[in-house]
Motif scaffolding. Structure first.
Motif, PDB file in Angstrom:
ATOM      1  N   THR A  24      19.056  12.475   7.248  1.00 30.74           N
ATOM      2  CA  THR A  24      18.085  12.477   5.901  1.00 30.74           C
ATOM      3  C   THR A  24      17.440  11.192   5.627  1.00 30.74           C
ATOM      4  O   THR A  24      16.307  10.948   5.574  1.00 30.74           O
ATOM      5  N   GLY A  25      18.411   9.896   5.415  1.00 30.97           N
ATOM      6  CA  GLY A  25      18.145   8.742   5.106  1.00 30.97           C
ATOM      7  C   GLY A  25      17.460   7.865   5.944  1.00 30.97           C
ATOM      8  O   GLY A  25      16.321   7.372   5.813  1.00 30.97           O
ATOM      9  N   GLY A  26      18.107   7.703   7.174  1.00 33.23           N
ATOM     10  CA  GLY A  26      17.604   6.797   8.285  1.00 33.23           C
ATOM     11  C   GLY A  26      16.455   7.312   8.685  1.00 33.23           C
ATOM     12  O   GLY A  26      15.477   6.453   9.006  1.00 33.23           O
ATOM     13  N   TYR A  27      16.453   8.502   9.283  1.00 25.34           N
ATOM     14  CA  TYR A  27      15.017   9.201   9.805  1.00 25.34           C
ATOM     15  C   TYR A  27      13.819   9.025   8.799  1.00 25.34           C
ATOM     16  O   TYR A  27      12.701   8.577   9.103  1.00 25.34           O
ATOM     17  N   LEU A  28      14.025   9.467   7.516  1.00 25.00           N
ATOM     18  CA  LEU A  28      13.158   9.409   6.659  1.00 25.00           C
ATOM     19  C   LEU A  28      12.544   7.963   6.346  1.00 25.00           C
ATOM     20  O   LEU A  28      11.132   7.758   6.229  1.00 25.00           O
ATOM     21  N   ALA A  29      13.550   7.112   6.231  1.00 22.13           N
ATOM     22  CA  ALA A  29      12.952   5.620   6.046  1.00 22.13           C
ATOM     23  C   ALA A  29      12.237   5.201   7.260  1.00 22.13           C
ATOM     24  O   ALA A  29      11.021   4.435   7.173  1.00 22.13           O
ATOM     25  N   HIS A  30      12.447   5.591   8.521  1.00 23.16           N
ATOM     26  CA  HIS A  30      12.244   5.048   9.588  1.00 23.16           C
ATOM     27  C   HIS A  30      10.525   5.616   9.834  1.00 23.16           C
ATOM     28  O   HIS A  30       9.507   4.974  10.096  1.00 23.16           O
ATOM     29  N   VAL A  31      10.560   6.979   9.701  1.00 21.28           N
ATOM     30  CA  VAL A  31       9.093   7.647   9.646  1.00 21.28           C
ATOM     31  C   VAL A  31       8.272   6.947   8.762  1.00 21.28           C
ATOM     32  O   VAL A  31       6.900   7.105   9.063  1.00 21.28           O
ATOM     33  N   ALA A  32       8.844   6.693   7.503  1.00 21.12           N
ATOM     34  CA  ALA A  32       7.799   6.309   6.378  1.00 21.12           C
ATOM     35  C   ALA A  32       7.476   4.854   6.504  1.00 21.12           C
ATOM     36  O   ALA A  32       6.036   4.629   6.520  1.00 21.12           O
ATOM     37  N   TRP A  33       8.427   3.928   7.191  1.00 21.32           N
ATOM     38  CA  TRP A  33       8.004   2.590   7.415  1.00 21.32           C
ATOM     39  C   TRP A  33       6.901   2.535   8.564  1.00 21.32           C
ATOM     40  O   TRP A  33       5.897   1.627   8.742  1.00 21.32           O
ATOM     41  N   THR A  34       7.129   3.442   9.672  1.00 19.03           N
ATOM     42  CA  THR A  34       6.321   3.318  10.970  1.00 19.03           C
ATOM     43  C   THR A  34       4.897   3.994  10.654  1.00 19.03           C
ATOM     44  O   THR A  34       3.862   3.799  10.966  1.00 19.03           O
ATOM     45  N   ALA A  35       4.817   5.000   9.856  1.00 20.86           N
ATOM     46  CA  ALA A  35       3.518   5.740   9.311  1.00 20.86           C
ATOM     47  C   ALA A  35       2.881   4.586   8.499  1.00 20.86           C
ATOM     48  O   ALA A  35       1.434   4.559   8.473  1.00 20.86           O
ATOM     49  N   ARG A  36       3.462   3.826   7.674  1.00 16.26           N
ATOM     50  CA  ARG A  36       2.712   2.820   7.042  1.00 16.26           C
ATOM     51  C   ARG A  36       2.191   1.480   7.878  1.00 16.26           C
ATOM     52  O   ARG A  36       1.222   1.225   7.603  1.00 16.26           O
ATOM     53  N   SER A  37       3.315   1.125   8.657  1.00 14.60           N
ATOM     54  CA  SER A  37       3.045  -0.172   9.316  1.00 14.60           C
ATOM     55  C   SER A  37       2.114  -0.155  10.603  1.00 14.60           C
ATOM     56  O   SER A  37       1.302  -0.803  11.149  1.00 14.60           O
ATOM     57  N   VAL A  38       2.371   1.068  11.467  1.00 17.57           N
ATOM     58  CA  VAL A  38       1.805   1.300  12.586  1.00 17.57           C
ATOM     59  C   VAL A  38       0.535   2.097  12.473  1.00 17.57           C
ATOM     60  O   VAL A  38      -0.479   1.717  13.160  1.00 17.57           O
ATOM     61  N   LEU A  39       0.755   3.253  11.991  1.00 21.12           N
ATOM     62  CA  LEU A  39      -0.481   4.008  11.419  1.00 21.12           C
ATOM     63  C   LEU A  39      -1.415   3.775  10.420  1.00 21.12           C
ATOM     64  O   LEU A  39      -2.473   4.363  10.140  1.00 21.12           O
ATOM     65  N   ASP A  40      -1.052   2.736   9.493  1.00 21.03           N
ATOM     66  CA  ASP A  40      -1.773   2.057   8.715  1.00 21.03           C
ATOM     67  C   ASP A  40      -2.094   3.091   7.371  1.00 21.03           C
ATOM     68  O   ASP A  40      -3.000   3.005   6.886  1.00 21.03           O
TER      69      ASP A  40
END
Length: 663
Positions: free
Chosen positions: A278-294
């Motif tokens: 729940t925590g690690g996965y959700l943090a990782h997808v949120a960060w990459t959605a923001r930083s990589v997919l802008d």
């Protein structure tokens, strides 16, 4: 190691900097971000955790030593449904959260407030059926809004959702439910595919009969023709109506608690079950959605994958909704009713970010540039690719004809097992190199190694290994169960279903590593070019060739839209190279076969010349756009095809078999 027969693979040399207009508005534009993540590791990942709302804020980002167990945000508690819905209500309750376009022109949208209501009502219904924390609910639905609603309803209750791709057979569904010990199933009566009705409930009924335990089944009347329900069956619409206005308090979960279970696609062999936290996965997808997919809240984001695969979980549902953006779901195909269907939708919804597979782009190329040219695509700010390596000609066509020659293109590498993107350019920071994915993202440790595990020189091909844990890692890998404790190799075919397999570790084992089983080559700047799966390399007369390198060479031949290369048994060389080639529309084929063979000889060598070049109108692909090379190998070797239920175009197999063997 891949690519041994051809020496150093050709690496793209052109560096295309981010456009200044994009850099000025990018969510991440500081080039020092790499150094900051390196010097602050692992606390650097607090930035990802800070994108979420926590019931109990984690004081610790990472806990672990040189080997598992690894724990991310170990003292934090949160709920994924709350993070994707509730927390956005104050600022954007009337903003669209989901936009759905069906295959027959039907459409629906949900604001965040409407999504909140539907998720709560279905969560209340599931709770009354007996669903509680850690129960596994299998979701066997096509691309309809009720699928993400059901995912978020499960997450709200602390239950684990187990999405099974709607195109899978009854046997595949039963197997996945049995492995997950799932006693709840959500499905529908049927759905349309290319204008034809698919009887989904019939497959679900057969799977239920094959299971050795009772199952409560919820059926969505998607076709609107009424559904016959027997004992143990419940109508989705009735359940939601019976719980109208209900609110369910989101259950706080430990960061390490499971959020969902999912299976790899099985494109190269036996599917593997993976459980994400729940925590690690959700943090990782949120960060990459923001930083990589802008992605930012005001955007409309469209990932064209199916939610049945990990890409849909991470970048249709959890990543975009955690950031409070508008996410698009499309329930049809790219060429129905016409081949400009996707561009019509980009135009209509003013899509900002479009994320698709290279295989799909090659199909767009084959259909011709006139289709996107009919529509206004100027809303697009960023393009992305996912699922397999993208060759340089395809990359350039995508940027020119879909991105207007201006949009940055992020070529992302990751897997079902990794949960989220690990390798890509940061579009507001890094220059693009057509054909190369980019550097490992900030905070990600990776290396290219030889067969002995030693790092190779820049420009030399080898196997990619991940040398450092990451927040989105699967539960079994973090726990050291199901993969070796030090070498990150899976020790059981499906060990993560129980998280109870003892780790393998020898006293003289080296440092911890995870082996994704992908070949790669790094250039002097650390940009990684992926060469395909290690097990997809073709061994001819004792020399191994990367399928990616061969396919890129073939696609570079004028008149070729896409290609897939596999090995076939051969008495003299052990393996012969078979190339399946889809020509561009209206491309002359008179000398195309010879030009392909000449190009391979010039670029790689005479030993790599395909023994057979088979022209085909299409390649066998999953609904997510991946080429199923396993089936091509079976066709080339005239073997039994096995399970083909994941295919979107099974009719092509008979055509391929006849073209391969009827000479």
């Amino acid at each position: 190691m891949t690519g041994e027969g051809s020496g150093r693979p050709q690496l793209g040399g052109e560096r295309i900097p981010p456009p200044e207009w994009f850099r000025r508005q990018a969510t991440v534009s500081d080039p020092d971000v790499y150094d900051a993540f390196e010097s602050e590791w692992p606390d650097c990942w607090r930035r990802a955790g800070d994108l979420l709302s926590w019931d109990d804020d984690p004081e610790t980002v990472f806990r672990g030593g040189e080997t598992p167990p690894f724990e991310w945000f170990p003292d934090g508690r949160l709920n994924a449904s709350y993070n994707c819905v509730d927390r956005h209500l104050d600022e954007r309750k009337n903003q669209r959260a989901l936009v759905w376009e069906g295959p027959l022109g039907d459409a629906r949208s949900y604001t965040y407030l409407e999504l909140h209501r539907e998720v709560n009502e279905f969560a209340a219904a599931l709770r009354d059926l007996g669903v509680g924390e850690d129960d596994v609910v299998t979701l066997y639905l096509p691309m309809v809004p009720e699928l993400p609603v059901a995912m978020l309803a499960c997450a709200r209750l602390g239950a684990i959702h187990n999405v099974v791709f709607a195109g899978f057979s009854a046997d595949a569904l039963a197997e996945r439910m049995a492995r997950a010990d799932s006693a709840y199933l959500v499905t529908c009566d049927g759905y349309y595919r290319r204008g034809d009705a698919i009887a989904q409930k019939n497959k679900a009924d057969n799977a239920r009969l094959a299971l050795g335990h009772d199952v409560e089944v919820v059926v969505l009347d998607h076709l609107g023709q009424g559904v016959h329900l027997g004992p143990g069956y419940h109508d989705y619409g009735d359940l939601v109506a019976d719980h109208a206005g209900a609110e369910v308090d989101p259950v706080a979960r430990d960061a390490a608690d499971p959020l969902f279970r999912i299976y790899t696609s099985g494109t190269t062999g036996e599917p593997r079950g993976v459980t994400h936290t729940t925590g690690g996965y959700l943090a990782h997808v949120a960060w990459t959605a923001r930083s990589v997919l802008d992605i930012r809240p005001e955007d409309t984001h469209w990932c064209s994958a199916d939610i049945g695969w990990i890409t849909g979980h991470s970048y249709i549902v959890y990543g975009p909704l955690a950031l409070g953006t508008t996410t698009v779901l499309y329930g049809g195909t790219a060429d129905h009713p016409e081949k400009d269907r996707l561009w019509e939708l980009v135009d209509r919804h003013a899509v900002d970010v479009f994320y698709t597979a290279p295989t799909a782009i090659r199909a767009f190329m084959k259909w011709g540039k006139d289709h996107p040219a009919r529509h206004d695509l100027s809303s697009l700010r960023l393009l992305g690719t996912v699922g397999e390596p993208i060759d340089e000609p395809t990359w350039r066509w995508y940027r020119e004809h879909i991105g207007g020659g201006e949009c940055p293109v992020v070529d992302t590498w990751w897997q079902t097992e990794t949960g989220a993107i690990l390798v890509s350019t940061l579009p507001g920071v890094d220059p693009m190199k057509p054909g190369s994915a980019g550097r490992p993202l900030p905070g990600i440790g990776a290396a290219v190694v030889d067969a002995g595990g030693e790092s190779v020189e820049p420009g030399e091909s080898g196997e990619l290994v991940l040398t450092r844990p990451w927040p989105g890692m699967p539960r079994a890998l973090a726990n050291g169960t199901g993969w070796g404790a030090r070498d990150g190799r899976r020790t059981a075919a499906d060990a993560d279903s129980s998280d109870s397999v003892a780790p393998s570790e020898s006293p003289d084992a080296g440092p911890w590593r995870y082996h994704p089983e992908d070949g790669a080559v790094a250039d002097a700047e650390g940009y990684l070019t992926f060469l395909g799966r290690i097990d997809e390399a073709v061994n001819v007369a004792g020399r191994r060739f990367s399928t990616m390198e061969l396919e890129s060479t073939i696609v570079g031949v004028e008149g070729v839209a896409e290609a897939a290369v596999v090995g076939a048994d051969d008495e003299s060389t052990g393996t012969a190279i078979y190339a399946y080639v889809a020509p561009e529309r209206d491309a002359p084929q008179a000398d195309l076969r010879q030009r392909i063979r000449d190009a391979v000889e010039d670029a790689i060598g005479a030993v790599a010349i395909p023994a057979a070049v088979v022209f085909t109108p299409d390649l066998p692909k999953t609904r997510s756009g991946k080429v199923m090379r396993r089936l091509l190998r079976a066709v080339a070797n005239d073997e039994d095809l096995g399970d083909t239920s994941a295919l979107r175009n099974p009719e092509i197999l008979g055509e391929l078999r006849s073209r391969t063997h009827d000479k």
